[in-house]
Each structure stands twice: as structure tokens, then as C-alpha cells.
Design an enzyme around this catalytic site. Structure first.
Site, PDB file in Angstrom:
ATOM      1  N   TYR A  65       0.722  -1.238  -0.139  1.00 25.54           N
ATOM      2  CA  TYR A  65       0.161   0.470   0.074  1.00 25.54           C
ATOM      3  C   TYR A  65       0.833   1.570  -0.080  1.00 25.54           C
ATOM      4  O   TYR A  65       1.615   1.194   0.685  1.00 25.54           O
ATOM      5  CB  TYR A  65      -1.166   0.008   1.095  1.00 25.54           C
ATOM      6  CG  TYR A  65      -1.833  -1.252   0.986  1.00 25.54           C
ATOM      7  CD1 TYR A  65      -2.582  -1.711  -0.141  1.00 25.54           C
ATOM      8  CD2 TYR A  65      -1.689  -1.485   2.396  1.00 25.54           C
ATOM      9  CE1 TYR A  65      -2.777  -3.082   0.262  1.00 25.54           C
ATOM     10  CE2 TYR A  65      -2.645  -3.062   2.418  1.00 25.54           C
ATOM     11  CZ  TYR A  65      -3.578  -4.064   1.554  1.00 25.54           C
ATOM     12  OH  TYR A  65      -3.585  -4.764   1.152  1.00 25.54           O
TER      13      TYR A  65
ATOM     14  N   THR B 164      -7.659   0.286  17.810  1.00 22.74           N
ATOM     15  CA  THR B 164      -7.926   0.755  19.230  1.00 22.74           C
ATOM     16  C   THR B 164      -8.789   1.877  18.800  1.00 22.74           C
ATOM     17  O   THR B 164      -9.764   2.136  20.371  1.00 22.74           O
ATOM     18  CB  THR B 164      -6.734   0.185  20.606  1.00 22.74           C
ATOM     19  OG1 THR B 164      -6.337   1.147  20.004  1.00 22.74           O
ATOM     20  CG2 THR B 164      -6.466  -1.578  20.233  1.00 22.74           C
TER      21      THR B 164
END
Ligand code: NAG
Ligand code: NAG
Ligand code: NAG
Ligand code: NAG
Length: 311
Positions: free
Chosen positions: A154, A226
Site C-alpha cells: 500500500y 483500537t
């Protein structure tokens, strides 16, 4: 807090998608915009609610599977140039991409090369909380996370976050000791200048290897970021040895605020609660012979299917 009130009002509007882009910064770790609400604020954060592979988790040592094929983790030993910032959510280092000091993570459970883009710190108000991951129900006073993106597949972090095998996070749990890691004090001293949200300072030639515990063993599982949007593209690697932090260092960090003025709430307790593990595979390469300084004890339990047993 103003943002909380405005937020409560906006939630009542039927069509809020247009204004959601400005919400990026509005989530919190408590109250009405806290973790249990992240998923309902923004359609792009749905996984925070609906995901089944969320992080952090409470690692149950009895459920870990020993995997002898797990390779040693390889983190390149360059010094970091970056910007240390109080984002209000956390204290983090964003690495300067242009400065050629890229730190790559390979090996371990990873099949690609990952490049660190951020280092984040989570901490609590008391010594029995602060880390995001728990081990056997126990939290640690802090957790340092090295976030890396798959730079083989990526072009950038944004793309990697929403793509398969996009992110790897190396987590280091911090344990208290009278004499904390001396190199960590470099960070603490720099962070002390960043009492208010939005403040930042340059960090030159910070040596990551001096705060990383020396261990070849770790625990790994597939999970999520998270913080919103909780994308489930993260391979977690939790080192099997703590970094030591002193009470003094911890107290200094606990003094940081997530606002812009006197009387603003402190940043502490910036951890997401543990999420259901949903019978996820949690693998480890912790050797049978325990390391002397090992904090996460190994217990293996194998149940062999009767049909597989030689008769
Ligand atoms: C670790 O990575 C570096 C840089 O990619 C490489 O030169 C080195 O051989 C690797 N070490 C191991 C033990 O794989
Ligand atoms: C990092 O990059 C920013 C802008 O790109 C620059 O202002 C800053 O001085 C750089 N910091 C370091 C430590 O190289
Ligand atoms: C890390 O990976 C990047 C991107 O592939 C590469 O440009 C850089 O040289 C690597 N750094 C080291 C220290 O191997
Ligand atoms: C990230 O990479 C994607 C795909 O290569 C590209 O379309 C996008 O513009 C890039 N975004 C940024 C912020 O650079």
C-alpha cells in the site's frame, strides 16, 4: 465540555452524515462520546460496534496456542525523527517520512514488510489500569504501541488501514520499577512540554531500540485498530517482556490534559476496554523453557480430537 453537548444534540438529527467529517476529533474515552458510542456516531466507524475481530483483548494464557513456526520479529534499528504530539486522545510520535529514517518491521507472524508511522502511548489513573491489552485479566499501567503499515502493498496509511493485512501493531506493556527505562525519560521530558491538546515538539534521533525490551518471544492475533474507525486489518504482536517505567515518569505523563486550558480533563485513562475475543486464535512462540524475566507465563493446553489419536 461543549463538544459533548453539541454532540448529544447532533445525534438526535435524522441525517447527520454531512457533518460527520468534522467528528474525527470528537470521540473520547469516557462519557457520551466514549468507546461504547463510537460505532453509532459515524457510519465509517461501524466496526467499533459490530466487528467481531476487535482489539484490545484480554489474553488468556491458557488459551494460547504454541506455534513453533513463528519467526523472530525483526525491527530495523534506525533512530527516529518525528513529531511528538498531544492529540487530546493520546500522546504520539508521528514519524517524519521524508527524513529517511524509516523503521521497518518484518518477520514474526508477518508476511510483508511494515513501516512504522506512529508510536502511541496509553495510560491510566492508577497503576492497575492503563494498558489496552490485559493478560489473564490483569492490566498494566501503560502500553506503548508501534503502529506500522504494509508498505509493500500500500502507498499510504489511509489505504492500508482499510485493506487486508494493512496494519501491524507491536505492543509493549509497561511495568513499574523504581528505576524506569532511562531512554524513555527523553520522551517523558519532551511530553512534559505538551500539557495541552494540539501542542507538539520535534523529536530528533530518538532510539527506539533502547526502549524495546529484548525478547524474541511474543503473542500474536488478528484484530483491529483500537481507535475509531476500529478497522479490522491489524495483526497484533505483543512482546513477552515489559518495558520498565518509574512512578515518576508515569506521574509526569498523567499530568497531561486533553483540553486547552486550566481545569481541563487529564488525558489519563485513554485506553479502550477489552473486546470479546470471539474464540480467536491467539498464537505464541514463548519457548517452553521460560525466560527468566518473563511476565506473561506460558501455559499450554492441547486437546487432541479422539479421532486424530493413533489407535
Ligand atoms: C532484518 O531486516 C533487515 C533489513 O530488512 C535485514 O537486513 C536483516 O537480515 C533482517 N534480519 C533478520 C534476522 O531477518
Ligand atoms: C518533521 O516534518 C515537519 C513537517 O513535515 C517539520 O516541520 C519538522 O521539523 C520535522 N521534524 C523532524 C524532527 O525532522
Ligand atoms: C524500510 O522500508 C522502506 C520502504 O520500503 C525503505 O525505503 C527503507 O529503506 C527501509 N528502511 C530500512 C532501514 O531498511
Ligand atoms: C493513498 O493511496 C491511494 C491508493 O494508492 C490514493 O488513491 C490516495 O490518494 C492516497 N491518499 C493519500 C492521502 O495520499
Amino acid at each position: 465540555m461543549y463538544s459533548h453537548i453539541v454532540c448529544a444534540l447532533l445525534c438526535l438529527l435524522p441525517n447527520i452524515t454531512v457533518i460527520l467529517s468534522m467528528w474525527d476529533e470528537w470521540w473520547t474515552y469516557d462519557g457520551i462520546s466514549g468507546p461504547s458510542r463510537w460505532g453509532s456516531y459515524n457510519t465509517e466507524w461501524e466496526l467499533c460496534d459490530k466487528g467481531r475481530f476487535q482489539s484490545p483483548i484480554d489474553i488468556n494464557p491458557a488459551r494460547m496456542i504454541f506455534d513453533p513456526n513463528l519467526q523472530p520479529l525483526n525491527i530495523t534499528n534506525e533512530k527516529i525523527d518525528g513529531v511528538l504530539m498531544n492529540t487530546g486522545h493520546d500522546i504520539r510520535i508521528s514519524l517524519n517520512k521524508s527524513h529517511g529514517s524509516q523503521i521497518n518491521i518484518t518477520g514474526g507472524p508477518l508476511s510483508y514488510k511494515y513501516t512504522i508511522y506512529q508510536i502511541k502511548l496509553h495510560l491510566g489513573t492508577e497503576n492497575d489500569k492503563g494498558s489496552e491489552h490485559k493478560v489473564a485479566g490483569k492490566a498494566f499501567p501503560a502500553e506503548i504501541q508501534l503502529l506500522a503499515y504494509n508498505s509493500e502493498l500500500y502507498a499510504n496509511v489511509t489505504h492500508a488501514k482499510k485493506s487486508p493485512y494493512g496494519i501491524a501493531v507491536v505492543a509493549i506493556l509497561a511495568a513499574l520499577k523504581d528505576l524506569g527505562n532511562q531512554h524513555f525519560s527523553v520522551l517523558v521530558r519532551a511530553a512534559e512540554k505538551l500539557k495541552e491538546k494540539g501542542l507538539f515538539t520535534d523529536l530528533y534521533k530518538f532510539s527506539l531500540s533502547e526502549i524495546l525490551p529484548t525478547t524474541l518471544s511474543y503473542i500474536t492475533y488478528e484484530g483491529s485498530l483500537t481507535q475509531p474507525g476500529c478497522q479490522e486489518t491489524a495483526t497484533w504482536v505483543i512482546l513477552n517482556r515489559p518495558m520498565y517505567i518509574s512512578n515518576y515518569q508515569l506521574e509526569k505523563l498523567r499530568g497531561l490534559t486533553r483540553g486547552n486550558g486550566i481545569g481541563d480533563p487529564l488525558m489519563e485513562n485513554n485506553f479502550r476496554p477489552v473486546q470479546p475475543d470471539n474464540r480467536r486464535l491467539v498464537r505464541t512462540n514463548i519457548p517452553v523453557k521460560e525466560e527468566p524475566d518473563c511476565d506473561i507465563k506460558k501455559t499450554t493446553s492441547y486437546t487432541v480430537n479422539n479421532k486424530l489419536k493413533p489407535s
